[in-house]
Design a protein around this motif. Structure first.
Motif, short mmCIF file in Angstrom:
data_model
loop_
_atom_site.label_atom_id
_atom_site.label_comp_id
_atom_site.label_asym_id
_atom_site.label_seq_id
_atom_site.Cartn_x
_atom_site.Cartn_y
_atom_site.Cartn_z
N THR A 13 -4.33 -11.03 8.79
CA THR A 13 -4.13 -12.46 8.09
C THR A 13 -3.27 -12.62 6.69
N ASN A 14 -3.66 -11.59 6.09
CA ASN A 14 -2.94 -11.24 4.65
C ASN A 14 -2.41 -10.03 4.33
N LYS A 15 -1.62 -10.27 3.15
CA LYS A 15 -0.90 -9.17 3.04
C LYS A 15 -1.81 -7.83 2.48
N VAL A 16 -2.74 -8.28 1.73
CA VAL A 16 -3.88 -7.39 1.15
C VAL A 16 -4.40 -6.55 2.28
N ASN A 17 -4.52 -7.01 3.26
CA ASN A 17 -5.42 -6.29 4.51
C ASN A 17 -4.57 -5.33 5.23
N LEU A 18 -3.17 -5.83 5.02
CA LEU A 18 -2.17 -5.05 5.74
C LEU A 18 -1.96 -3.65 4.98
N VAL A 19 -1.85 -3.86 3.58
CA VAL A 19 -1.41 -2.89 2.43
C VAL A 19 -2.74 -1.91 2.79
N SER A 20 -3.85 -2.34 2.73
CA SER A 20 -5.01 -1.41 2.80
C SER A 20 -5.13 -0.69 4.09
N HIS A 21 -4.72 -1.45 5.31
CA HIS A 21 -4.71 -0.68 6.65
C HIS A 21 -3.44 0.42 6.67
N MET A 22 -2.30 0.13 5.95
CA MET A 22 -1.41 1.11 6.10
C MET A 22 -1.89 2.50 5.40
N ARG A 23 -2.81 2.33 4.59
CA ARG A 23 -3.16 3.73 3.87
C ARG A 23 -3.81 4.52 4.92
N SER A 24 -4.55 4.05 6.10
CA SER A 24 -5.12 4.77 7.09
C SER A 24 -4.03 5.58 7.89
N HIS A 25 -2.66 5.22 7.78
CA HIS A 25 -1.78 5.93 8.49
C HIS A 25 -0.94 6.99 7.42
N THR A 26 -1.12 6.45 6.05
CA THR A 26 -0.18 7.49 4.98
C THR A 26 -1.33 8.38 4.43
N GLY A 27 -2.60 8.08 4.66
CA GLY A 27 -3.58 9.06 3.82
C GLY A 27 -3.46 8.57 2.34
N GLU A 28 -2.98 7.66 1.73
CA GLU A 28 -2.71 7.44 0.42
C GLU A 28 -4.06 6.94 -0.16
N ARG A 29 -4.44 7.56 -1.24
CA ARG A 29 -5.65 7.21 -2.04
C ARG A 29 -5.32 7.10 -3.59
N PRO A 30 -4.52 5.80 -3.90
CA PRO A 30 -3.97 5.45 -5.04
C PRO A 30 -5.10 5.40 -6.40
N PHE A 31 -6.26 5.33 -5.93
CA PHE A 31 -7.20 4.91 -7.18
C PHE A 31 -8.14 6.35 -7.48
N SER A 32 -7.84 6.88 -8.50
CA SER A 32 -8.67 8.21 -8.81
C SER A 32 -9.68 7.81 -9.94
N CYS A 33 -10.76 8.86 -9.95
CA CYS A 33 -11.85 8.66 -10.96
C CYS A 33 -11.53 9.55 -12.20
N SER A 34 -11.30 9.01 -13.31
CA SER A 34 -11.07 9.58 -14.55
C SER A 34 -11.99 10.45 -14.80
N GLU A 35 -13.52 10.39 -14.43
CA GLU A 35 -14.34 11.52 -14.69
C GLU A 35 -14.50 12.87 -13.77
N CYS A 36 -14.20 12.53 -12.37
CA CYS A 36 -14.33 13.63 -11.61
C CYS A 36 -13.20 13.91 -10.83
N GLY A 37 -12.28 13.04 -10.95
CA GLY A 37 -10.91 13.10 -9.97
C GLY A 37 -10.93 12.70 -8.70
N LYS A 38 -12.11 12.22 -8.02
CA LYS A 38 -12.23 11.90 -6.74
C LYS A 38 -11.30 10.58 -6.63
#
Length: 246
Positions: free
Chosen positions: A120-145
């Protein structure tokens, strides 16, 4: 000359003229996207760095630009000027109303090119696409996760800071995320939102329901490598395995 609008200084006039010429002299070094003003590219760069400097003092959420924060704050003060003509529900942003109206129309205009799922919205599509690409764009500055969603990163960072902004109204317990608070409140209210479809039992956690459902099945999912005996629950298998080990 284009629209007759007047300005107090030449710099403002030149900046406004870009609206008419379409000029976008500021380009992003990360993705090449161009912008008409320096302020716009500064905000855009935060989409690459993950920086969210504007904090909501009510709930602790962070935003990449001040306009997003101001719109969000309307959700706390109760200003909801956009109403749905179908059900009367009100929203603080017109974009939220448009998204809500799709629950009535069934419209899902955003489709995945990989698996043809629709959203229904682009945000959900972009989030879903990461299940195909494996992308994890947000990293923790403390531990790198790394995380798929920025909201996941914000909750994770509280494991380092010890912050627990969600407080129970029934007792003094506090939690780092709202879902954990909601699950805790069920202890006070007695709510058990996960019903068994095969009997009248209800459960507070989905994992408890999953274990219970196996009691209705005759299938034995866990087998012993030593003797081949099968068990419906892993706990029963673990206890059985210890017999062979002793």
């Amino acid at each position: 000359m284009e629209c007759g609008k007047c300005f107090t200084d030449k710099a403002s006039s030149l900046k406004h003229q870009q609206v008419h010429t379409g000029e976008k002299p500021f380009s992003c070094s990360e993705c090449g996207k161009c912008f008409a003003s320096k302020g716009s590219i500064v905000v855009h760069l935060r989409s690459h760095t993950g920086e969210r400097p504007f904090e909501c003092l009510e709930c602790g959420l962070y935003f990449s630009d001040k306009s997003q924060l101001l719109k969000h704050q309307n959700t706390h003060v109760g200003v909801k000027p956009f109403s749905c003509s179908e059900c009367g529900r009100c929203f603080s942003r017109n974009a939220h109303l448009i998204r809500h109206q799709r629950t009535h129309t069934g419209e899902r205009p955003y489709s995945c090119t990989e698996c043809n799922r629709h959203f229904t919205n682009k945000v959900n599509l972009v989030s879903h696409m990461r299940s195909h690409t494996g992308e994890r764009p947000f990293s923790c500055s403390e531990c790198g996760k790394r995380f798929v969603f920025n909201a996941q990163l914000i909750v994770h960072q509280r494991t380092h800071t010890g912050e627990k902004p969600f407080a129970c109204t029934y007792c003094e317990a506090k939690f780092s995320s709202k879902p954990n608070l909601v699950k805790h409140v069920w202890i006070h209210t007695g709510e058990k939102p996960f019903p068994c479809t095969q009997c009248d039992k209800h459960f507070r956690r989905k994992s408890h329901l999953a274990v219970h459902i196996k009691t209705h099945s005759t299938a034995s999912a866990y087998s012993c490598d030593k003797c081949g005996k099968c068990f419906r629950f892993k706990g029963f298998l673990d206890r059985h395995v210890k017999i062979h080990e002793t």
